[in-house]
Motif scaffolding. Sequence first.
Motif, PDB file in Angstrom:
ATOM      1  N   LYS A   6     -33.030  18.598  67.988  1.00 17.25           N
ATOM      2  CA  LYS A   6     -32.177  17.929  67.013  1.00 17.25           C
ATOM      3  C   LYS A   6     -33.014  17.011  66.133  1.00 17.25           C
ATOM      4  O   LYS A   6     -33.851  16.249  66.638  1.00 17.25           O
ATOM      5  CB  LYS A   6     -31.102  17.117  67.732  1.00 17.25           C
ATOM      6  N   ILE A   7     -32.782  17.082  64.834  1.00 14.16           N
ATOM      7  CA  ILE A   7     -33.469  16.225  63.874  1.00 14.16           C
ATOM      8  C   ILE A   7     -32.463  15.216  63.344  1.00 14.16           C
ATOM      9  O   ILE A   7     -31.396  15.580  62.855  1.00 14.16           O
ATOM     10  CB  ILE A   7     -34.052  17.044  62.702  1.00 14.16           C
ATOM     11  N   GLU A   8     -32.797  13.932  63.472  1.00 19.80           N
ATOM     12  CA  GLU A   8     -31.961  12.861  62.947  1.00 19.80           C
ATOM     13  C   GLU A   8     -32.713  12.185  61.803  1.00 19.80           C
ATOM     14  O   GLU A   8     -33.938  12.078  61.842  1.00 19.80           O
ATOM     15  CB  GLU A   8     -31.661  11.845  64.049  1.00 19.80           C
ATOM     16  N   PHE A   9     -31.968  11.769  60.798  1.00 21.94           N
ATOM     17  CA  PHE A   9     -32.560  11.123  59.633  1.00 21.94           C
ATOM     18  C   PHE A   9     -32.116   9.673  59.562  1.00 21.94           C
ATOM     19  O   PHE A   9     -30.948   9.371  59.794  1.00 21.94           O
ATOM     20  CB  PHE A   9     -32.154  11.846  58.345  1.00 21.94           C
ATOM     21  N   GLY A  10     -33.061   8.794  59.241  1.00 25.12           N
ATOM     22  CA  GLY A  10     -32.742   7.389  59.083  1.00 25.12           C
ATOM     23  C   GLY A  10     -31.833   7.156  57.896  1.00 25.12           C
ATOM     24  O   GLY A  10     -31.701   8.019  57.020  1.00 25.12           O
ATOM     25  N   PRO A  11     -31.203   5.979  57.831  1.00 27.90           N
ATOM     26  CA  PRO A  11     -30.317   5.654  56.711  1.00 27.90           C
ATOM     27  C   PRO A  11     -31.072   5.718  55.388  1.00 27.90           C
ATOM     28  O   PRO A  11     -32.177   5.203  55.267  1.00 27.90           O
ATOM     29  CB  PRO A  11     -29.864   4.229  56.998  1.00 27.90           C
ATOM     30  N   GLY A  12     -30.502   6.388  54.429  1.00 29.61           N
ATOM     31  CA  GLY A  12     -31.106   6.482  53.102  1.00 29.61           C
ATOM     32  C   GLY A  12     -32.236   7.473  52.978  1.00 29.61           C
ATOM     33  O   GLY A  12     -32.809   7.630  51.908  1.00 29.61           O
ATOM     34  N   VAL A  13     -32.567   8.165  54.054  1.00 30.70           N
ATOM     35  CA  VAL A  13     -33.655   9.146  53.991  1.00 30.70           C
ATOM     36  C   VAL A  13     -33.144  10.418  53.330  1.00 30.70           C
ATOM     37  O   VAL A  13     -32.126  10.984  53.738  1.00 30.70           O
ATOM     38  CB  VAL A  13     -34.214   9.465  55.398  1.00 30.70           C
ATOM     39  N   ILE A  14     -33.839  10.832  52.289  1.00 35.61           N
ATOM     40  CA  ILE A  14     -33.494  12.070  51.594  1.00 35.61           C
ATOM     41  C   ILE A  14     -34.049  13.217  52.430  1.00 35.61           C
ATOM     42  O   ILE A  14     -35.256  13.356  52.584  1.00 35.61           O
ATOM     43  CB  ILE A  14     -34.094  12.067  50.169  1.00 35.61           C
ATOM     44  N   ASN A  15     -33.154  14.019  52.981  1.00 34.22           N
ATOM     45  CA  ASN A  15     -33.581  15.030  53.947  1.00 34.22           C
ATOM     46  C   ASN A  15     -33.864  16.386  53.307  1.00 34.22           C
ATOM     47  O   ASN A  15     -33.371  17.412  53.749  1.00 34.22           O
ATOM     48  CB  ASN A  15     -32.571  15.157  55.086  1.00 34.22           C
ATOM     49  N   SER A  16     -34.685  16.377  52.302  1.00 31.51           N
ATOM     50  CA  SER A  16     -35.079  17.591  51.607  1.00 31.51           C
ATOM     51  C   SER A  16     -36.566  17.829  51.848  1.00 31.51           C
ATOM     52  O   SER A  16     -37.416  17.106  51.328  1.00 31.51           O
ATOM     53  CB  SER A  16     -34.801  17.437  50.109  1.00 31.51           C
ATOM     54  N   PHE A  44     -36.549  11.266  61.822  1.00 28.06           N
ATOM     55  CA  PHE A  44     -37.325  11.214  60.591  1.00 28.06           C
ATOM     56  C   PHE A  44     -36.962   9.918  59.864  1.00 28.06           C
ATOM     57  O   PHE A  44     -35.844   9.760  59.386  1.00 28.06           O
ATOM     58  CB  PHE A  44     -37.015  12.406  59.695  1.00 28.06           C
ATOM     59  N   SER A  45     -37.914   9.000  59.810  1.00 27.37           N
ATOM     60  CA  SER A  45     -37.660   7.716  59.165  1.00 27.37           C
ATOM     61  C   SER A  45     -37.997   7.731  57.682  1.00 27.37           C
ATOM     62  O   SER A  45     -37.610   6.829  56.948  1.00 27.37           O
ATOM     63  CB  SER A  45     -38.435   6.599  59.869  1.00 27.37           C
ATOM     64  N   SER A  46     -38.709   8.776  57.225  1.00 30.62           N
ATOM     65  CA  SER A  46     -39.013   8.906  55.807  1.00 30.62           C
ATOM     66  C   SER A  46     -39.388  10.341  55.483  1.00 30.62           C
ATOM     67  O   SER A  46     -40.010  11.023  56.288  1.00 30.62           O
ATOM     68  CB  SER A  46     -40.171   7.980  55.422  1.00 30.62           C
ATOM     69  N   VAL A  47     -38.989  10.782  54.303  1.00 35.20           N
ATOM     70  CA  VAL A  47     -39.418  12.087  53.790  1.00 35.20           C
ATOM     71  C   VAL A  47     -40.091  11.814  52.447  1.00 35.20           C
ATOM     72  O   VAL A  47     -41.293  11.667  52.381  1.00 35.20           O
ATOM     73  CB  VAL A  47     -38.256  13.103  53.679  1.00 35.20           C
ATOM     74  N   HIS A  48     -39.328  11.729  51.366  1.00 30.17           N
ATOM     75  CA  HIS A  48     -39.944  11.347  50.081  1.00 30.17           C
ATOM     76  C   HIS A  48     -39.209  10.168  49.482  1.00 30.17           C
ATOM     77  O   HIS A  48     -38.661  10.188  48.405  1.00 30.17           O
ATOM     78  CB  HIS A  48     -40.062  12.525  49.109  1.00 30.17           C
ATOM     79  N   ASP A  49     -39.260   9.088  50.235  1.00 34.86           N
ATOM     80  CA  ASP A  49     -38.588   7.863  49.844  1.00 34.86           C
ATOM     81  C   ASP A  49     -39.331   6.671  50.441  1.00 34.86           C
ATOM     82  O   ASP A  49     -40.231   6.836  51.243  1.00 34.86           O
ATOM     83  CB  ASP A  49     -37.142   7.881  50.343  1.00 34.86           C
ATOM     84  N   GLN A  50     -38.983   5.493  50.044  1.00 34.49           N
ATOM     85  CA  GLN A  50     -39.447   4.249  50.655  1.00 34.49           C
ATOM     86  C   GLN A  50     -40.973   4.071  50.665  1.00 34.49           C
ATOM     87  O   GLN A  50     -41.502   3.367  51.499  1.00 34.49           O
ATOM     88  CB  GLN A  50     -38.923   4.136  52.088  1.00 34.49           C
TER      89      GLN A  50
END
Length: 132
Positions: A6-16, A44-50
């Motif tokens: 399972k993959i979880e994304f942090g708040p506001g993380v763009i999951n692309s 995932f705490s970051s992808v292409h953000d922050q």
Amino acid sequence: MINGVKIEFGPGVINSLEEDLLAALNDVVSGSIATGSTLCTLYFSSVHDQHHWPSRHVQGHGKAVDISRVNHKKIGLFYEKDSSVKRIVDALQMKFEECKGARENFGPFFKHKHGKEFLVPGHQDHIHFSVD
């Protein structure tokens, strides 16, 4: 989900995620990545953000990901204390080294860029993977 994990994304993380990064993660992520430990979730705490230039998160638009938790345990708090977290983190980093197009592999186990040691601050509390 990637290979049953399972993959979880942090708040506001763009999951692309960019296709090459997703392909690499499909090669790396597995519930049985580490002998004696089962990987169930990644955070995932970051992808292409922050992040700010010249971070690969900004340059690559989906070519980088930060993983800050393994099985709901923060890497920064549990890497040294929990042998299962350490085994999983180390195994993820080792497996990513074998991926085609692997660019940056920074974490508490080692910091490599294009397969060679690389001096970069931080990354004791998360894994950073990026692709070319």
